[in-house]
Design an enzyme around this catalytic site. Structure first.
Site, PDB file in Angstrom:
ATOM      1  N   HIS A 129      39.731  35.820  41.565  1.00  0.00           N
ATOM      2  CA  HIS A 129      39.098  37.019  41.660  1.00  0.00           C
ATOM      3  C   HIS A 129      38.349  37.190  40.414  1.00  0.00           C
ATOM      4  CE1 HIS A 129      41.264  38.518  45.438  1.00  0.00           C
ATOM      5  NE2 HIS A 129      41.692  37.484  45.281  1.00  0.00           N
ATOM      6  N   HIS A 245      48.346  32.347  41.827  1.00  0.00           N
ATOM      7  CA  HIS A 245      47.570  32.540  42.837  1.00  0.00           C
ATOM      8  C   HIS A 245      48.536  32.972  44.013  1.00  0.00           C
ATOM      9  CE1 HIS A 245      43.961  32.197  45.479  1.00  0.00           C
ATOM     10  NE2 HIS A 245      44.632  31.115  46.261  1.00  0.00           N
TER      11      HIS A 245
END
Length: 645
Positions: A129, A245
């Site tokens: 991200h 993640h």
């Protein structure tokens, strides 16, 4: 403080571990906008309270690649408040910092900067991200690093080879080799591991005396053939892997039986998707490392919003719902309302034990309406809970599992080219793209094979036409020779008046030439040229013969020229060759000239054939941790053996 405890603190690293904080997620939502900042503040409070040596983040500190000013300002405010101070840092760095932080304009750890006063250093890799992008390959972590509030490491820009150099830390007699690898597209990293293009460098001195800690931010669960990183790809000399993640909290270290290292998955600190994995209780970890021994202490986060999720399959309740009932939709809506009320009660009971949790919970009721049922209005249903839940717009989620259809042999079965997902599995964009390219590859191979067959057929046709033209050339020579002999015989024998024969021939030739437009003029001149052959006009004869039609036979000596024209009947093989020649003639050519195209021009108009372009590991040893443990600590047994190179 006792002497024993102070001695332990001198040799023990205390590290606060967290991943996937996602600062700025839903920051514009009036109810959930501050959730990420409140939880991040709690994480920093735990670090300060436990007097940790440093904080280790496993990626996705920010939710967006370009965070808003509010998000950046809130992050800087919290880091300055909790990570800057007079408390001295108790560990030192032994590795070359110019290698560890070579992407930074200030390639050294922030607490050693003489212009800064850092009490709790923060080490972080980037996630998917907040990964570096743009011409300068910068990310939000680089802004924090430039400000001196965070140490960004584990960055690799090469797509050919990755060398992971560790940050070597030492506190007392305990030494930690901290490895980090920021987020890389899973397919690319998978391929690099397979091709042995990822290397983890080890210190030359006292290799077995280091506690090897690796931080990674990739898919751990298998989402496709190569869309994840198997644990077996990692080197076996590692002691602990902190896996980012993945949002489901599995922070208790789990040992990989094949590689013999432990894996801790802290999960996200905020709910970003209404899925079952996010409903697991959120934790961060307090890792203690002494020598080669470790202990993971779980710390529950108290400020995370309560999340309740449940599934309903309408077909499993035939006694309650009948698709043929006209009031079945109202019955389903009442049943869902009852379920939501029960979930709200459970969330309220959970919140009563923790006053720091937000009041409005997250509720998700997934309804499988397969079997002939119809969904009701979700918007109207949500209006009843707008002041009671944090996500009123998506409380109900209707879905229908794919039903197997009967095979129809008449219809085209595209399923042979594109594999279909299993029932109830959501399609992913990566899988669709992969299936598209697989199908395109099959289509390309089919076209290449078809083109190859067509080229072979064209080659055979051209060879047949070449042989036919060679045969016709020989016949033309014979015709010319026979015509010369006839003219000489007529002059020598003196039978009839030559001028009468010439005039009759010319008159008949002109009458036939008037109906042929431009192409017939060449034939007319040819007729005149052939009548003068007896007078020795050889140059004109050769020129006109190159423009004549294709000769097929030699006429008899006593036959006139017009009779010879009428007697010509090409055989089937020549007709087929001629029709093929007419098919490949350029469209812009004159249709009257088609039958008189010379053989050399036919060769030029044939399609040409285009060629296709071609496009250091350790031995397997068990690794124990005879350190203090909680009741759920998996490290109860002492170390029995050590690794060797």
């Amino acid at each position: 403080m006792s002497t024993a405890s102070s001695h332990d603190d001198e040799d023990t690293f205390k590290i606060l571990i967290a991943t996937d904080i996602h600062l700025g997620y839903l920051e514009k939502d009036p109810v959930r906008g501050n959730d990420t900042f409140v939880t991040f503040k709690e994480i920093l409070e735990h670090a300060q309270k436990n007097e940790v040596d440093f904080i280790l983040l496993g990626g996705d500190l920010f939710h967006d690649n370009k965070p808003s000013r509010k998000t950046i300002h809130s992050c800087l405010e919290l880091l300055r408040k909790y990570c800057m101070g007079d408390r001295p840092v108790q560990f030192e760095i032994l590795s070359d910092q110019a290698v560890n932080f070579h992407y930074s304009k200030f390639p050294w750890v922030n607490y050693q900067d003489e212009n800064l006063n850092i009490s709790i250093p923060v080490f972080s890799i980037h996630g998917n991200h907040d990964d570096p992008t743009g011409a300068d390959a910068l990310c939000a972590l680089d802004i924090l690093s430039c400000a001196g509030l965070l140490n960004h490491f584990g960055r690799s820009a090469s797509v050919e080879k990755i060398d992971i150099s560790p940050i070597l830390l030492r506190k007392g007699r305990t030494k930690i080799a901290l490895y980090g690898l920021g987020a890389i597209p899973d397919e690319r990293l998978y391929r690099m591991f397979v091709n042995k293009q990822v290397t983890m460098l080890r210190p030359k001195e006292d290799e077995d005396g280091w506690f090897n800690l690796f931080v990674i931010h990739q898919n751990r669960s298998k989402h496709g053939a190569t869309n994840y990183i198997p644990e077996q790809f990692l080197d076996d000399f590692i002691n602990l892997v902190v896996w980012g993640h993945e949002h489901e909290c599995k922070i208790a270290p789990f040992q990989n039986e094949q590689q013999r290292f432990y894996v801790s998955q802290p999960g996200s600190s905020v709910v970003t998707s209404l899925s079952p994995g996010e409903a697991v209780k959120k934790h961060i970890g307090l890792l203690h490392v002494k020598g080669k021994k470790m202990k993971m202490q779980k710390i529950a986060l108290e400020t995370v919003r309560t999340f309740q999720i449940e599934d309903i399959v309408l077909a499993d309740h035939p006694d309650l719902f009948n698709p043929d009932n006209p009031n079945v939709t109202q019955a389903i809506q009442a049943f869902c309302m009852e379920k939501v009320e029960m979930m709200l009660d459970n969330a309220e009971r959970e919140r009563l034990g923790n006053p720091r949790q937000p009041e409005r919970p997250l509720i998700r009721l997934r309804v499988d309406y397969a079997g002939g049922f119809e969904p009701f209005s979700v918007h109207r249903f949500s209006q009843k809970y707008i002041h009671r839940v944090a996500n009123p717009k998506d409380i109900i989620h209707f879905f229908r599992r794919r039903e197997q259809k009967e095979k129809n042999d008449i219809d085209l079965n595209f399923g042979k080219l594109v594999s279909r997902p299993a029932e109830g599995i959501t399609l992913r964009v990566e899988d669709l793209v992969k299936q598209y390219f697989q199908t395109a590859e099959k289509v390309r191979k089919f076209r290449e094979s078809r083109k190859k067959n067509t080229e072979e057929e064209d080659k055979e046709v051209r060879e047949a036409m070449t042989r036919a033209r060679a045969h016709r050339s020989e016949d033309a020579v014979l015709v010319a020779a026979s015509s010369d002999e006839d003219s000489m015989d007529m002059d020598m024998m003196g039978t009839g008046d030559p001028s009468e024969g010439l005039s009759a021939t010319l008159s008949r030739g002109r009458s036939r030439a008037r109906g042929r437009a431009r192409g017939a003029r060449g034939q007319n001149s040819t007729a005149r040229g052939s009548s003068r052959r007896g007078r020795g006009s050889t140059s004109q004869e050769s020129t006109s013969s190159s423009r004549t039609y294709k000769p097929v036979s030699v006429p008899a000596k006593n036959m006139s020229i017009i009779d010879a024209f009428k007697s010509q009947k090409p055989n089937a093989s020549l007709r087929s060759s001629q029709s093929y020649s007419e098919d490949i003639v350029d469209i812009d050519s004159d249709p009257e000239d088609t039958s008189f195209v010379p053989s050399s021009k036919v060769n030029q108009r044939l399609p040409t054939t285009s060629s296709l372009s071609k496009r250091g590991s350790q031995s397997q040893t068990s690794r124990g941790v005879d350190f203090e443990s909680d009741e759920d600590d998996p490290f109860m047994s002492p170390a029995t053996s050590r690794r060797t190179k």
